[in-house]
Design a protein around this motif. Sequence first.
Motif, PDB file in Angstrom:
ATOM      1  N   UNK A   1       0.819  -1.224   0.000  1.00 44.86           N
ATOM      2  CA  UNK A   1       0.000   0.000   0.000  1.00 44.86           C
ATOM      3  C   UNK A   1       0.853   1.274   0.000  1.00 44.86           C
ATOM      4  N   UNK A   2       2.159   1.128   0.198  1.00 47.63           N
ATOM      5  CA  UNK A   2       3.055   2.300   0.160  1.00 47.63           C
ATOM      6  C   UNK A   2       3.427   2.632  -1.282  1.00 47.63           C
ATOM      7  N   UNK A   3       3.498   3.910  -1.573  1.00 46.11           N
ATOM      8  CA  UNK A   3       3.990   4.302  -2.900  1.00 46.11           C
ATOM      9  C   UNK A   3       5.499   4.045  -2.978  1.00 46.11           C
ATOM     10  N   UNK A   4       6.036   3.854  -4.192  1.00 48.76           N
ATOM     11  CA  UNK A   4       7.493   3.721  -4.308  1.00 48.76           C
ATOM     12  C   UNK A   4       8.190   4.916  -3.651  1.00 48.76           C
ATOM     13  N   UNK A   5       9.201   4.645  -2.867  1.00 52.70           N
ATOM     14  CA  UNK A   5       9.903   5.720  -2.144  1.00 52.70           C
ATOM     15  C   UNK A   5       9.274   6.047  -0.806  1.00 52.70           C
TER      16      UNK A   5
ATOM     17  N   UNK B   1      13.559  -2.131  22.770  1.00 54.93           N
ATOM     18  CA  UNK B   1      12.551  -1.360  22.039  1.00 54.93           C
ATOM     19  C   UNK B   1      13.255  -0.625  20.898  1.00 54.93           C
ATOM     20  N   UNK B   2      12.686  -0.729  19.707  1.00 57.60           N
ATOM     21  CA  UNK B   2      13.345  -0.156  18.535  1.00 57.60           C
ATOM     22  C   UNK B   2      12.402   0.737  17.741  1.00 57.60           C
ATOM     23  N   UNK B   3      12.978   1.778  17.165  1.00 59.96           N
ATOM     24  CA  UNK B   3      12.294   2.538  16.119  1.00 59.96           C
ATOM     25  C   UNK B   3      13.039   2.228  14.829  1.00 59.96           C
ATOM     26  N   UNK B   4      12.348   1.562  13.927  1.00 65.90           N
ATOM     27  CA  UNK B   4      12.982   1.092  12.699  1.00 65.90           C
ATOM     28  C   UNK B   4      12.356   1.833  11.514  1.00 65.90           C
ATOM     29  N   UNK B   5      13.198   2.417  10.696  1.00 65.74           N
ATOM     30  CA  UNK B   5      12.709   3.167   9.540  1.00 65.74           C
ATOM     31  C   UNK B   5      13.175   2.475   8.269  1.00 65.74           C
ATOM     32  N   UNK B   6      12.255   2.316   7.319  1.00 67.46           N
ATOM     33  CA  UNK B   6      12.587   1.598   6.082  1.00 67.46           C
ATOM     34  C   UNK B   6      11.878   2.264   4.912  1.00 67.46           C
ATOM     35  N   UNK B   7      12.442   2.066   3.731  1.00 72.68           N
ATOM     36  CA  UNK B   7      11.897   2.739   2.542  1.00 72.68           C
ATOM     37  C   UNK B   7      11.564   1.719   1.461  1.00 72.68           C
ATOM     38  N   UNK B   8      10.434   1.930   0.806  1.00 73.48           N
ATOM     39  CA  UNK B   8      10.096   1.092  -0.345  1.00 73.48           C
ATOM     40  C   UNK B   8      10.889   1.598  -1.548  1.00 73.48           C
ATOM     41  N   UNK B   9      11.514   0.681  -2.274  1.00 68.27           N
ATOM     42  CA  UNK B   9      12.367   1.097  -3.398  1.00 68.27           C
ATOM     43  C   UNK B   9      11.563   1.931  -4.407  1.00 68.27           C
TER      44      UNK B   9
END
Length: 285
Positions: free
Chosen positions: A164-168, A274-282
Amino acid sequence: MEGRTDLTDQSTFTADEVAMFYDQLEEFFSAVLGESIHYGYWPDGIDSPSLTDAQDRLTALLGEKLALGPEHRLLDVGCGTGRPATLLAEALGCDITGITIAERQIEAADQRAAAAGVADRVRFQLADAMGMPFADDEFDAVLALESLLHMPDKKRALAEEHRVLRPGGLLVIADFFETKPLPPGTVPDAAVDVLPNHVPPPLDEMTGLVREAGFEVTEVLDITEQTRRSGEAILAAIGSYRPAVDSVQGKRIAEQVQQAIPLIVEHAQEHTGYVVLTARKAVSA
Ligand SMILES: C[S@@+](CC[C@H](N)C(=O)[O-])C[C@H]1O[C@@H](n2cnc3c(N)ncnc32)[C@H](O)[C@@H]1O
């Protein structure tokens, strides 16, 4: 709804059982945790004991990671009763859709957004994160604030968040991870399993799942130390809690959870971070 009513059963909980858990314990959670259902954040130099202030600081930190503006659309997966989404809408001005598996949370969330004057850009709906009713590429960002821990199928949930995420687009997860497994052969105390699906994977496994879903992991921020005070804040709140839940079953479960919380907190303090994890859709597949 099918399913067991004995929440001390140690097998994996289904999404229906998670829904039942939150629907029956809504009053309990608001009495103990306040308007947000998540840990608090105490960065160095902040000493105030208020759990609500600390929860709001965690939400603000996630807002910084999301870095959205009024032109953006955010999906809040596992929105609870809407305080994080309401605060983020106020801070960032973005459009937010929140989903939860627990129907009773939606009314409270709608009321909160309306009271804050952000109902024009914040809405909540009943949906399962493992099969979301949204088009591909619909959102600029996805937030999963202590919701992944409940997913019986984390791969499915992450695949949906990716779809459901847009690229980027950005995925921001705030969640627990296992730091020290119980020694092999140890049977965890039954009370620890009162919370549905709460035993989290180790950090490298969680990061691996996010990568396998197709994301590039851009930041792994370990805030175990800065969230540690949440345990004592929750214990203090629970000490003064007296069940006032309407249904007999709801009251019974609230009492079970109330008794189990000290063990759950002890387990969390000793075995989880406890983690805050950030990730990006290619940008291109
Ligand atoms: C610990 S609460 C966090 C709520 C909210 N993010 C907050 O911080 O106040 C977990 C949330 O995840 C939701 N949830 C659990 N399983 C879900 C699923 N399969 N699909 C959608 N939401 C789910 C629960 O209904 C609840 O709203």
